[in-house]
Motif scaffolding. Structure first.
Motif, PDB file in Angstrom:
ATOM      1  N   HIS A 159       0.875  -1.176   0.000  1.00  0.00           N
ATOM      2  CA  HIS A 159       0.000   0.000   0.000  1.00  0.00           C
ATOM      3  C   HIS A 159       0.910   1.224   0.000  1.00  0.00           C
ATOM      4  CE1 HIS A 159      -3.626   2.340   0.686  1.00  0.00           C
ATOM      5  NE2 HIS A 159      -2.986   3.008   1.624  1.00  0.00           N
ATOM      6  N   ILE A 160       0.769   2.070  -1.024  1.00  0.00           N
ATOM      7  CA  ILE A 160       1.667   3.215  -1.200  1.00  0.00           C
ATOM      8  C   ILE A 160       0.978   4.515  -0.779  1.00  0.00           C
ATOM      9  CG2 ILE A 160       3.018   4.552  -2.862  1.00  0.00           C
ATOM     10  CD1 ILE A 160       3.180   1.993  -4.583  1.00  0.00           C
ATOM     11  N   VAL A 161       1.656   5.270   0.064  1.00  0.00           N
ATOM     12  CA  VAL A 161       1.195   6.602   0.457  1.00  0.00           C
ATOM     13  C   VAL A 161       2.315   7.587   0.130  1.00  0.00           C
ATOM     14  CG1 VAL A 161       0.495   8.101   2.350  1.00  0.00           C
ATOM     15  CG2 VAL A 161      -0.299   5.726   2.291  1.00  0.00           C
ATOM     16  N   CYS A 162       2.042   8.526  -0.768  1.00  0.00           N
ATOM     17  CA  CYS A 162       3.051   9.531  -1.130  1.00  0.00           C
ATOM     18  C   CYS A 162       3.068  10.643  -0.085  1.00  0.00           C
ATOM     19  CB  CYS A 162       2.754  10.101  -2.506  1.00  0.00           C
ATOM     20  SG  CYS A 162       2.992   8.900  -3.842  1.00  0.00           S
ATOM     21  N   ILE A 163       4.270  11.053   0.307  1.00  0.00           N
ATOM     22  CA  ILE A 163       4.419  12.076   1.349  1.00  0.00           C
ATOM     23  C   ILE A 163       5.355  13.186   0.876  1.00  0.00           C
ATOM     24  CG2 ILE A 163       3.963  10.433   3.210  1.00  0.00           C
ATOM     25  CD1 ILE A 163       6.992  10.340   3.726  1.00  0.00           C
ATOM     26  N   THR A 172       3.283   6.926  -7.628  1.00  0.00           N
ATOM     27  CA  THR A 172       2.808   5.576  -7.302  1.00  0.00           C
ATOM     28  C   THR A 172       2.953   4.663  -8.516  1.00  0.00           C
ATOM     29  OG1 THR A 172       1.247   6.378  -5.654  1.00  0.00           O
ATOM     30  CG2 THR A 172       0.805   4.216  -6.611  1.00  0.00           C
ATOM     31  N   LYS A 173       2.528   5.157  -9.673  1.00  0.00           N
ATOM     32  CA  LYS A 173       2.636   4.357 -10.906  1.00  0.00           C
ATOM     33  C   LYS A 173       4.092   4.085 -11.241  1.00  0.00           C
ATOM     34  CE  LYS A 173       1.090   4.204 -15.732  1.00  0.00           C
ATOM     35  NZ  LYS A 173       2.385   3.740 -16.255  1.00  0.00           N
ATOM     36  N   LEU A 174       4.949   5.077 -11.049  1.00  0.00           N
ATOM     37  CA  LEU A 174       6.376   4.908 -11.320  1.00  0.00           C
ATOM     38  C   LEU A 174       6.950   3.766 -10.497  1.00  0.00           C
ATOM     39  CD1 LEU A 174       9.171   5.865 -12.429  1.00  0.00           C
ATOM     40  CD2 LEU A 174       9.277   7.409 -10.463  1.00  0.00           C
ATOM     41  N   LEU A 175       6.644   3.761  -9.210  1.00  0.00           N
ATOM     42  CA  LEU A 175       7.206   2.735  -8.329  1.00  0.00           C
ATOM     43  C   LEU A 175       6.698   1.348  -8.702  1.00  0.00           C
ATOM     44  CD1 LEU A 175       9.132   2.586  -5.875  1.00  0.00           C
ATOM     45  CD2 LEU A 175       7.095   2.483  -4.433  1.00  0.00           C
ATOM     46  N   VAL A 176       5.406   1.230  -8.955  1.00  0.00           N
ATOM     47  CA  VAL A 176       4.831  -0.064  -9.330  1.00  0.00           C
ATOM     48  C   VAL A 176       5.419  -0.539 -10.653  1.00  0.00           C
ATOM     49  CG1 VAL A 176       2.715  -1.286  -9.962  1.00  0.00           C
ATOM     50  CG2 VAL A 176       2.710   0.293  -8.022  1.00  0.00           C
TER      51      VAL A 176
END
Length: 246
Positions: A45-49, A60-64
């Protein structure tokens, strides 16, 4: 275990954070690691900070896209590059060979579990056969049927139960693998479903809301059903809203 990724601008340049991302997007199978993204085994579960929060969807898309489908060989090649930084270089040097060998490690672990289940079943069947033989010998010698409280009858019954449990464990393991679900994940999902039927409370709300956005399709269905049941209570409705479930 759900992995919460707190993604900031520096996350994608560091060794340990990227290693964490890759592992969180994989699941173990008898043939090695496979991508968990979009499956029932999905657990990240990704939360950008901080500065990344302004473009959360993009980051989020970049990391996935970077990590979801990488093999251990590809992960090793990526993480070994000099622009992937680490505070202690020896950490990187120590982990890279393990990353490259992860498929083999996972395959060995599955083989070990399969052997253990087979051995436990064989041992329980042998013990049950001995217990049954002793009971039959006693009944023949005494020309009578043993009562339910007879120690040999009790031992035979317990041995038969052990065989049934060993067979069930083997069948559940095979069923999970054939369904492309990690056995532990399948048991957790079944336990969560049972929990939804019986004993959910307000304290379970944050985890259920997290599963709505970060779990696989089946997890999301189960979480939604559990939250629907909890929402019948006014206090729970407030907790669901505060957790972002509405």
């Amino acid at each position: 275990t759900t992995v919460l990724i707190l993604l900031d601008m520096s996350y994608v340049s560091r060794f340990w954070t990227q290693f964490e991302s890759w592992l969180s997007m994989q699941y173990a199978t008898p043939s090695g690691l496979k991508s968990a993204v979009g499956t029932e085994n999905e657990r990240h579960h990704i939360v950008c900070i901080q500065n990344a929060a302004a473009q959360a969807e993009t980051f989020t898309k970049l990391l996935v896209d970077m990590w979801a489908t990488k093999t251990p060989e590809q992960a090793h090649a990526f993480l070994s590059k000099p622009d992937v930084t680490v505070t202690n270089q020896s950490d990187k040097e120590g982990q890279l060979p393990k990353i490259k060998a992860l498929d083999e490690t996972v395959q060995g672990a599955f083989s070990g579990v399969a052997r253990q289940l087979e051995d436990e079943l064989a041992a329980s069947e042998a013990a049950a056969a001995r217990a049954e033989a002793e009971l039959t010998a006693w009944e023949t010698e005494n020309d009578a049927k043993a009562g339910e409280k007879n120690r040999l009858k009790v031992a035979a019954r317990q041995a038969a139960s052990a065989v049934a449990a060993a067979r069930l464990a083997k069948e559940e393991h095979a069923r999970a693998i054939s369904s492309s679900v990690v056995p532990a994940m399948m048991k957790r999902a079944e336990a969560a479903l049972a929990l939804a039927e019986d004993s959910l409370s307000m304290s379970d709300v944050p985890e259920l809301v997290l599963q709505l956005s970060g779990g696989g399709d089946k997890q999301k269905e189960q979480a939604a059903a559990a939250l629907a049941k909890l929402s019948l209570n006014a206090d729970n409705q407030v907790a669901i809203a505060k957790s972002g479930g509405i």
